[in-house]
Design a protein around this motif. Structure first.
Motif, short mmCIF file in Angstrom:
data_model
loop_
_atom_site.label_atom_id
_atom_site.label_comp_id
_atom_site.label_asym_id
_atom_site.label_seq_id
_atom_site.Cartn_x
_atom_site.Cartn_y
_atom_site.Cartn_z
N ASN A 98 -16.45 35.15 20.14
CA ASN A 98 -15.66 34.37 21.10
C ASN A 98 -16.54 34.07 22.31
O ASN A 98 -17.05 34.98 22.97
CB ASN A 98 -14.43 35.16 21.52
N ILE A 99 -16.70 32.79 22.63
CA ILE A 99 -17.67 32.40 23.67
C ILE A 99 -17.12 32.57 25.08
O ILE A 99 -17.86 32.42 26.05
CB ILE A 99 -18.13 30.94 23.47
N TRP A 100 -15.83 32.93 25.22
CA TRP A 100 -15.22 32.97 26.54
C TRP A 100 -14.91 34.38 27.04
O TRP A 100 -14.29 34.54 28.09
CB TRP A 100 -13.94 32.14 26.55
N THR A 101 -15.35 35.40 26.32
CA THR A 101 -15.14 36.76 26.80
C THR A 101 -16.28 37.65 26.31
O THR A 101 -16.98 37.30 25.35
CB THR A 101 -13.78 37.32 26.33
N GLU A 102 -16.48 38.76 26.96
CA GLU A 102 -17.54 39.69 26.60
C GLU A 102 -17.01 40.73 25.62
O GLU A 102 -15.87 41.16 25.72
CB GLU A 102 -18.07 40.40 27.85
N SER A 103 -17.88 41.14 24.69
CA SER A 103 -17.49 42.14 23.69
C SER A 103 -18.59 43.19 23.58
O SER A 103 -19.48 43.08 22.74
CB SER A 103 -17.24 41.49 22.34
N PHE A 104 -18.53 44.18 24.43
CA PHE A 104 -19.46 45.30 24.34
C PHE A 104 -18.98 46.31 23.31
O PHE A 104 -19.68 46.69 22.39
CB PHE A 104 -19.62 45.98 25.71
N SER A 105 -17.76 46.77 23.47
CA SER A 105 -17.18 47.77 22.58
C SER A 105 -16.99 47.22 21.17
O SER A 105 -16.71 46.03 20.98
CB SER A 105 -15.83 48.24 23.13
N ALA A 106 -17.09 48.11 20.19
CA ALA A 106 -16.80 47.73 18.80
C ALA A 106 -15.31 47.58 18.56
O ALA A 106 -14.91 47.06 17.52
CB ALA A 106 -17.37 48.78 17.86
N LEU A 107 -14.49 48.02 19.52
CA LEU A 107 -13.05 48.06 19.29
C LEU A 107 -12.28 46.92 19.95
O LEU A 107 -11.20 46.56 19.48
CB LEU A 107 -12.49 49.40 19.78
N LYS A 108 -12.78 46.34 21.03
CA LYS A 108 -12.06 45.27 21.69
C LYS A 108 -12.96 44.56 22.69
O LYS A 108 -13.98 45.10 23.12
CB LYS A 108 -10.82 45.80 22.45
#
Length: 282
Positions: A167-177
């Motif tokens: 998703n280009i509009w939010t950050e995803s560091f965690s593998a869970l959310k």
């Protein structure tokens, strides 16, 4: 035999400080290559005692809200990687989206996003484009990939691969959310199916990159959203992860907090000694 699961976070070429010849990693983490070698050795030595492996893959498009190339400064040039953008910066025009043309809805979204991050007391950091779909940087470290292929052959089980970050509009560091889930994108919501898999383990080994960001946030989400008994199952493989430069102290503080909660921290060598007897099913 105990149900030991291995969760590998983003052990990809773009995070390794040593990569296949001719490829320059986009976001190298000092020590990450040796971390992968130690993890690969653990899998080779004690793989038969590991019941399941989940490997996450940080996965990005070139256009991404958290890529520095998706922004422009007031002078009309891309800001350098690791720049920090605040809501005040955005409102003042010191930083703006590089999208042409930018819609009012996009500007409103970004401002709201930055304000939400500040309410969460989180910085917004612009990273160099990394782990781009279809590039060598998106692939797992080759030595680790080879060890996982050997594990699949020996156990007749597939490694579960989980992509995050598309998703280009939010950050995803965690593998869970995602940091701020997108209501319209299920992939950014809490991954309850993955949590259930992890909860079924008797012991959950965690490794990967970087300890300061994606690993740290995955562990934090496991502790926040996972079943209470999952805490006692965690084993953090401290020599199979490294922090991004400048975040070393934050990781040491995090490890101290984990120990205070009774969470086990161990080296891969310690776990190999513990797991090798379990290779024998009789």
């Amino acid at each position: 035999m105990a149900n030991t699961q291995l969760l590998i976070i983003d052990a990809q070429n773009d995070f390794c400080d040593n990569t296949p010849e001719g490829y320059a990693p986009a976001l190298p983490v000092p020590g990450a290559y040796q971390d992968c070698l130690r993890l690969a050795q653990l899998i080779e030595q004690a793989g038969l005692a590991i019941a399941g492996v989940i490997a996450t893959l940080d996965t990005h498009h070139m256009i991404d809200l958290a890529h520095n190339s998706s922004w422009l400064t007031a002078e009309g040039v891309a800001p350098p990687p690791f720049s920090r953008v605040t809501a005040a910066d955005f409102l003042a025009g010191r930083y703006r989206l590089a999208v042409t043309p930018v819609s009012p809805e996009q500007n409103d979204y970004v401002l709201n996003y930055l304000q939400q991050l500040e309410q969460m007391q989180r910085p917004f950091i612009l990273w160099p484009p990394h782990c781009l779909i279809g590039t060598p940087g998106h692939k797992l470290n080759p030595e680790l990939a080879q060890a996982l292929s050997h594990w699949e052959t020996r156990t007749c089980k597939p490694v579960t691969l989980a992509q995050k970050g598309e998703n280009i509009w939010t950050e995803s560091f965690s593998a869970l959310k995602a940091v701020i889930p997108d209501p319209a994108d299920q992939a950014t919501q809490l991954n309850r199916a993955l949590l259930e898999i992890l909860a079924e383990s008797d012991r959950l080994l965690i490794a990967g990159q970087a300890s300061s960001h994606c690993v740290k946030e995955t562990i934090s989400d496991i502790l926040q959203f996972g079943a209470a008994e999952l805490k006692r199952k965690l084993v953090i493989l401290t020599d199979c992860m490294s922090p991004i430069s400048g975040f070393e102290a934050a990781v040491e503080q995090f490890f101290t907090e984990l120990r205070a909660q009774g969470i086990r921290l161990a080296t891969s060598a310690e776990m190999a000694l513990e797991l090798v007897p379990e290779n024998n099913p009789y």
